[in-house]
Design a protein around this motif. Structure first.
Motif, PDB file in Angstrom:
ATOM      1  N   SER A  44       8.757  11.697  -8.969  1.00 28.64           N
ATOM      2  CA  SER A  44       7.404  11.683  -9.525  1.00 28.64           C
ATOM      3  C   SER A  44       6.404  11.276  -8.447  1.00 28.64           C
ATOM      4  O   SER A  44       6.771  10.874  -7.342  1.00 28.64           O
ATOM      5  N   THR A  45       5.123  11.386  -8.779  1.00 32.50           N
ATOM      6  CA  THR A  45       4.064  11.096  -7.817  1.00 32.50           C
ATOM      7  C   THR A  45       4.006   9.611  -7.493  1.00 32.50           C
ATOM      8  O   THR A  45       3.999   8.763  -8.386  1.00 32.50           O
ATOM      9  N   TRP A  46       3.960   9.300  -6.213  1.00 34.44           N
ATOM     10  CA  TRP A  46       3.786   7.926  -5.741  1.00 34.44           C
ATOM     11  C   TRP A  46       2.319   7.670  -5.408  1.00 34.44           C
ATOM     12  O   TRP A  46       1.780   6.615  -5.681  1.00 34.44           O
ATOM     13  N   LEU A  52       5.443  12.191  -3.153  1.00 33.80           N
ATOM     14  CA  LEU A  52       6.362  12.089  -4.271  1.00 33.80           C
ATOM     15  C   LEU A  52       7.504  11.160  -3.885  1.00 33.80           C
ATOM     16  O   LEU A  52       7.969  11.178  -2.746  1.00 33.80           O
ATOM     17  N   THR A  53       7.930  10.341  -4.817  1.00 30.49           N
ATOM     18  CA  THR A  53       9.048   9.442  -4.536  1.00 30.49           C
ATOM     19  C   THR A  53      10.240   9.799  -5.413  1.00 30.49           C
ATOM     20  O   THR A  53      10.093  10.320  -6.521  1.00 30.49           O
ATOM     21  N   ASP A  79       0.834  -1.188   0.000  1.00 29.89           N
ATOM     22  CA  ASP A  79       0.000   0.000   0.000  1.00 29.89           C
ATOM     23  C   ASP A  79       0.876   1.248   0.000  1.00 29.89           C
ATOM     24  O   ASP A  79       2.094   1.168  -0.028  1.00 29.89           O
ATOM     25  N   ASN A  80       0.221   2.403   0.011  1.00 29.79           N
ATOM     26  CA  ASN A  80       0.950   3.650  -0.139  1.00 29.79           C
ATOM     27  C   ASN A  80       1.433   4.223   1.188  1.00 29.79           C
ATOM     28  O   ASN A  80       1.831   5.378   1.263  1.00 29.79           O
ATOM     29  N   TYR A  86       9.008  14.071   0.127  1.00 31.36           N
ATOM     30  CA  TYR A  86       9.581  13.080  -0.780  1.00 31.36           C
ATOM     31  C   TYR A  86       9.756  11.752  -0.040  1.00 31.36           C
ATOM     32  O   TYR A  86      10.355  11.693   1.039  1.00 31.36           O
ATOM     33  N   LEU A  87       9.230  10.698  -0.646  1.00 27.96           N
ATOM     34  CA  LEU A  87       9.363   9.358  -0.096  1.00 27.96           C
ATOM     35  C   LEU A  87      10.647   8.711  -0.591  1.00 27.96           C
ATOM     36  O   LEU A  87      10.932   8.696  -1.782  1.00 27.96           O
ATOM     37  N   THR A  88      11.436   8.170   0.329  1.00 26.32           N
ATOM     38  CA  THR A  88      12.622   7.405  -0.043  1.00 26.32           C
ATOM     39  C   THR A  88      12.523   6.033   0.616  1.00 26.32           C
ATOM     40  O   THR A  88      12.239   5.926   1.804  1.00 26.32           O
TER      41      THR A  88
END
Length: 256
Positions: free
Chosen positions: A215-217, A225-226, A117-118, A132-134
């Motif tokens: 880009s969008t996650w 964003l990831t 899931d997100n 920002y997701l890392t």
């Protein structure tokens, strides 16, 4: 097989077909025709991938003993799993920026599901102050449980590993190094070929595919964003070079 974006992505398969390779794009989660289950979960097991392989084997226009597997990102892990743990015998395998084990800490099996899931499922998924997701740290070999690692001693076919050295989404370089060491310890280093590209990011796609470093996650429940990585010129060069070498690898192992 594509990665954690899910769905059915057919463009690479279509390009292979245009060069005379019978090709099957395989969706394995987040697709409306997959058996019932949460939309962002792997709800298929090893039998599903075995059936897909056998579907190609049984096709009258396919050489059943000359089938390869290719995967990007999490799909790379599945390609490695098919080549080492599922009772089929691929002629070759290609892993593009994929991990050497299951980073969600559970196996894919015929009786389990995996959540994708997100929302960050592990402490290694981090969202910084810019949103920002890392998730790069989650696939460090040291963070993959030993029981979830690929059994490289079972590998019996050539493996091509493609690495983007600026991959900010997965620890691709570290995984490739660990793969090589594992294969060497098993006496199978001769099966391993690695192409490593400075300045290339996570999404090493066919030539001329635009690269987005970020880009969008997800859009809901909040926009995330990831970071994928990749510098424009270096990433574009990696896509051109790796595509040529993928085709050569397939030509040698599937037609040679």
């Amino acid at each position: 097989m594509w990665g954690m974006g899910g769905g059915l992505n057919e463009y690479r398969s279509a390009l292979f077909a245009s060069r005379g390779f019978a090709s099957l794009s395989l969706a394995y989660f987040n697709h409306k025709e997959i058996r019932p289950g949460p939309p962002n979960c792997v709800s298929v097991g090893d039998g599903y991938f075995r059936s897909a392989f056998q579907l190609l084997q049984d096709h009258p226009q396919v050489c059943g003993d000359r089938i390869g597997v290719i995967g990007l990102s999490f799909g790379g892990y599945i390609a490695l799993r098919i080549a080492t743990q599922i009772v089929v015998r691929p002629k070759c395998a290609i892993c593009v920026n994929g991990p050497m084990g299951n980073v969600t800490n559970t196996y894919i099996s015929d009786h389990s599901t995996e959540s994708h899931d997100n929302h960050p499922p592990t402490p290694y998924w981090q969202i910084d102050g810019q949103g920002y997701l890392t998730i790069r740290k989650s696939s460090l070999p040291s963070n993959i449980l030993p029981e979830n690692r690929i059994k490289f001693e079972n590998l019996a076919c050539p493996l091509l590993c493609i690495v983007g050295e600026d991959d900010q989404n997965a620890s691709s370089a570290e995984n490739a190094t660990e793969m090589e060491e594992s294969l060497r310890a098993a006496g199978r280093a001769h099966l391993f070929t690695c192409l490593s590209y400075p300045g290339a990011g996570h999404l090493i796609e066919p030539p001329y595919t635009p690269n987005s470093r970020i880009s969008t996650w997800a859009n809901k429940p909040k926009k995330i964003l990831t970071v994928w990585g990749g510098h424009p010129a270096s990433h574009a060069a990696a896509q051109e070079d790796s595509w040529k070498k993928i085709l050569t690898f397939m030509e040698c192992n599937l037609r040679g």
